[in-house]
Design an enzyme around this catalytic site. Structure first.
Site, PDB file in Angstrom:
ATOM      1  N   THR A  14       2.062  -2.718   6.748  1.00  0.00           N
ATOM      2  CA  THR A  14       0.975  -1.753   6.919  1.00  0.00           C
ATOM      3  C   THR A  14      -0.136  -2.356   7.770  1.00  0.00           C
ATOM      4  O   THR A  14      -0.709  -1.701   8.633  1.00  0.00           O
ATOM      5  CB  THR A  14       0.432  -1.328   5.547  1.00  0.00           C
ATOM      6  OG1 THR A  14       1.490  -0.732   4.784  1.00  0.00           O
ATOM      7  CG2 THR A  14      -0.704  -0.342   5.684  1.00  0.00           C
ATOM      8  N   GLY A  17       6.366  -0.291  -3.756  1.00  0.00           N
ATOM      9  CA  GLY A  17       6.492  -1.516  -4.531  1.00  0.00           C
ATOM     10  C   GLY A  17       7.941  -1.701  -4.934  1.00  0.00           C
ATOM     11  O   GLY A  17       8.741  -0.768  -4.886  1.00  0.00           O
ATOM     12  N   ARG A  18       8.280  -2.932  -5.320  1.00  0.00           N
ATOM     13  CA  ARG A  18       9.637  -3.171  -5.792  1.00  0.00           C
ATOM     14  C   ARG A  18       9.667  -4.422  -6.643  1.00  0.00           C
ATOM     15  O   ARG A  18       8.746  -5.252  -6.597  1.00  0.00           O
ATOM     16  CB  ARG A  18      10.622  -3.316  -4.631  1.00  0.00           C
ATOM     17  CG  ARG A  18      10.370  -4.538  -3.755  1.00  0.00           C
ATOM     18  CD  ARG A  18       9.637  -4.205  -2.501  1.00  0.00           C
ATOM     19  NE  ARG A  18       9.404  -5.379  -1.684  1.00  0.00           N
ATOM     20  CZ  ARG A  18      10.301  -5.902  -0.854  1.00  0.00           C
ATOM     21  NH1 ARG A  18      11.498  -5.365  -0.763  1.00  0.00           N
ATOM     22  NH2 ARG A  18      10.005  -6.952  -0.136  1.00  0.00           N
ATOM     23  N   ASP A  45      -0.382 -10.561  -0.826  1.00  0.00           N
ATOM     24  CA  ASP A  45       0.954 -10.450  -0.251  1.00  0.00           C
ATOM     25  C   ASP A  45       1.104 -11.248   1.042  1.00  0.00           C
ATOM     26  O   ASP A  45       2.179 -11.803   1.313  1.00  0.00           O
ATOM     27  CB  ASP A  45       1.356  -8.988  -0.036  1.00  0.00           C
ATOM     28  CG  ASP A  45       0.305  -8.140   0.662  1.00  0.00           C
ATOM     29  OD1 ASP A  45      -0.688  -8.691   1.187  1.00  0.00           O
ATOM     30  OD2 ASP A  45       0.457  -6.904   0.667  1.00  0.00           O
ATOM     31  N   GLY A  62       8.345  -6.040   7.292  1.00  0.00           N
ATOM     32  CA  GLY A  62       9.071  -4.876   7.791  1.00  0.00           C
ATOM     33  C   GLY A  62       9.119  -4.785   9.299  1.00  0.00           C
ATOM     34  O   GLY A  62      10.102  -4.311   9.881  1.00  0.00           O
ATOM     35  N   ALA A 122       0.808  -1.218   0.000  1.00  0.00           N
ATOM     36  CA  ALA A 122       0.000   0.000   0.000  1.00  0.00           C
ATOM     37  C   ALA A 122       0.839   1.265   0.000  1.00  0.00           C
ATOM     38  O   ALA A 122       0.346   2.334  -0.352  1.00  0.00           O
ATOM     39  CB  ALA A 122      -0.930   0.004   1.214  1.00  0.00           C
TER      40      ALA A 122
END
Length: 490
Positions: free
Chosen positions: A258, A14-15, A235, A402, A11
């Protein structure tokens, strides 16, 4: 050496990440990174999916420039948000973002026609105001009637790259439209929405080899020869594949980004009345599994506080500032919908604290400490619920994503929950995406082998639980705060 590229879009960013298998180790290299966010237009919030597609193309161009002439490619994003395509494959409308406020009353309205228990019995999916079921219920009926196909965001990106339409099943399950018994779109729910089964593409399973990238795209943009592999496009489903649970003892996961998704991997759904009451979901996972989990508001809260503070501190600095503050002084019920998309996260946290205790956090450190303490306590509640619902004692919690880099939150979780926490890898989502590609191409035999490979390839940090001073007082105050919040809603 085979090249595997994961397109991993969340959200906020991106990668594209390249994975290779070398000397029995998975090696990752980030090729391209880009920002992502929804934007307000005409009173609603939308995603820019054309921008996302353009960034995927840029990433593949970069891969080609770095010597990748051929690869496989998988795409994962968030769940629930959808794209309407007409009979010519063109978008009918902009793509609503799930945090848009249009669904605020949708669940109550829909459940006048069918009970919450009936929907949960059919789908096993927890009620969230942004579920696709509710989004479609309030969507413009004329646009829905003109839709030849309804696909989720990652399915649309696959379509743009290959011209092939499908609904990947792990993400499709988040729509709250799939029937657990028939393993298909539920006829009663489709009828309620005035939609037909043929408006949805076939369900595709992770591991399917979808086909090559469009020759036109490859030539126009000078891209590698990419074979598209269907991965778990949700995800969280990819992140769970990437959990390094090489041990046989009972474990749970927290996919921490998130959102915080806390749950266990099961071979069968658990859609009991007790699971519904606790608001646990049964999302489909890779290789015939189910993700029995709970959505927790997650690091969205600290992301928004940081944004409002003009990004004056990075996340490591915010954790350091929080560590200097008095623990458990300020607490908020993280899953309150007031934190879903407030005009000001800082003000909403302060108001919540003042309503329940008469005082509020003022500094950035106090706000961060409030969020991390509250998240850890929310994790504790959910872990206890999870053990009761599954009748299983958990011996380890794997925090991936993360949040695995936030040592304060990881340690708080271990101490408060009283369970060993294994933190890492932070790249679990991209890893899970790549692992499914590796299994599909025969380079890794099966999921169990892949998880052992992840455990040996990446550092995982262990946090053992220690007693918390005055924990009984803390837990009692936490229960009072949650009770006061519930009463205030009434």
């Amino acid at each position: 050496m085979n090249n595997y590229i994961a397109v991993d879009i969340g959200a906020s960013s991106g990668r594209l990440v390249k994975g290779t298998l070398h000397n029995e180790q998975i090696e990752l290299q980030e090729i391209h990174r880009f920002d992502n966010s929804f934007a307000e237009k005409g009173g609603h919030h939308y995603w820019d999916v054309d921008y996302l597609f353009a960034e995927i193309i840029k990433g593949l161009q970069q891969a080609k420039q770095e010597g990748v002439d051929s690869c496989t490619l998988g795409i994962d994003t968030w769940g629930v948000d959808y794209v309407l395509l007409d009979d010519d494959g063109k978008r009918i409308h902009d793509v609503y973002a799930y945090r848009d406020g249009r669904t605020a009353q949708a669940a109550d309205q829909l459940h006048q026609a069918i009970s919450r228990s009936a929907v949960y019995s059919k789908t096993g999916i927890q009620e969230q105001p942004f579920n696709t079921l509710y989004q479609l219920y309030v969507h413009d009926s004329d646009q829905l009637s003109r839709a030849g196909q309804i696909v989720l965001v990652p399915d649309y990106l696959y379509y743009r790259l290959t011209g092939k339409i499908m609904n990947e099943m792990t993400n499709a399950s988040t729509m709250q439209l799939l029937n657990l018994d028939t393993k298909e779109f539920d006829a009663d729910l489709l009828a309620l929405l005035k939609l037909r089964r043929d408006q949805f593409a076939r369900l595709a399973a992770p591991g399917e080899r979808l086909g090559m990238i469009s020759p036109e795209l490859q030539k126009r943009y000078d891209l590698p020869a990419c074979e598209l592999i269907v991965v778990p496009t949700h995800d969280t489903a990819s992140a769970v594949v990437g959990v390094p649970a090489a041990q046989d003892k009972p474990w749970a996961y927290i996919s921490s980004g998130t959102w915080s998704l806390l749950g266990v991997e099961r071979s069968s759904p658990l859609n009991t009345p007790a699971a519904m009451e606790a608001n646990y979901t049964n999302e489909w996972g890779a290789y015939g599994t189910f993700r029995f989990l709970k959505n927790i508001m997650g690091l969205w809260m600290i992301q928004e506080v940081r944004r409002e503070a003009q990004n004056s501190h990075n996340y490591a600095e915010l954790a350091a500032l929080a560590l200097e503050e008095e623990p458990f002084r300020h607490l908020v019920p993280c899953n309150d919908n007031r934190f879903l998309n407030p005009d000001s996260m800082i003000r909403e946290i302060q108001n919540s604290c003042f309503e329940t205790t008469g005082e509020a956090p003022q500094t950035i450190g106090q706000l961060a400490r409030c969020i991390f303490d509250s998240l850890a306590l929310t994790y504790r509640d959910s872990i206890h619920e999870l053990q009761e619902l599954t009748n299983e004692t958990l011996e380890a919690i794997y925090i991936v994503g993360g949040g695995a880099n936030n040592e304060l939150l990881c340690k708080l979780t271990a101490d408060i929950a009283g369970v060993e926490v294994m933190a890492g890898p932070a790249e679990a989502t991209a890893l899970g995406n790549i692992i499914v590609q590796m299994i599909s191409m025969g380079e890794v035999p099966q999921l169990h082998d892949a998880r052992r490979l992840v455990a040996s390839s990446f550092k995982v940090k262990k946090f053992s639980p220690d007693p918390i001073q005055e924990q009984h007082e803390i837990f009692a105050r936490w229960e009072q705060i949650k009770t006061k919040q519930i009463k205030s809603k009434r």
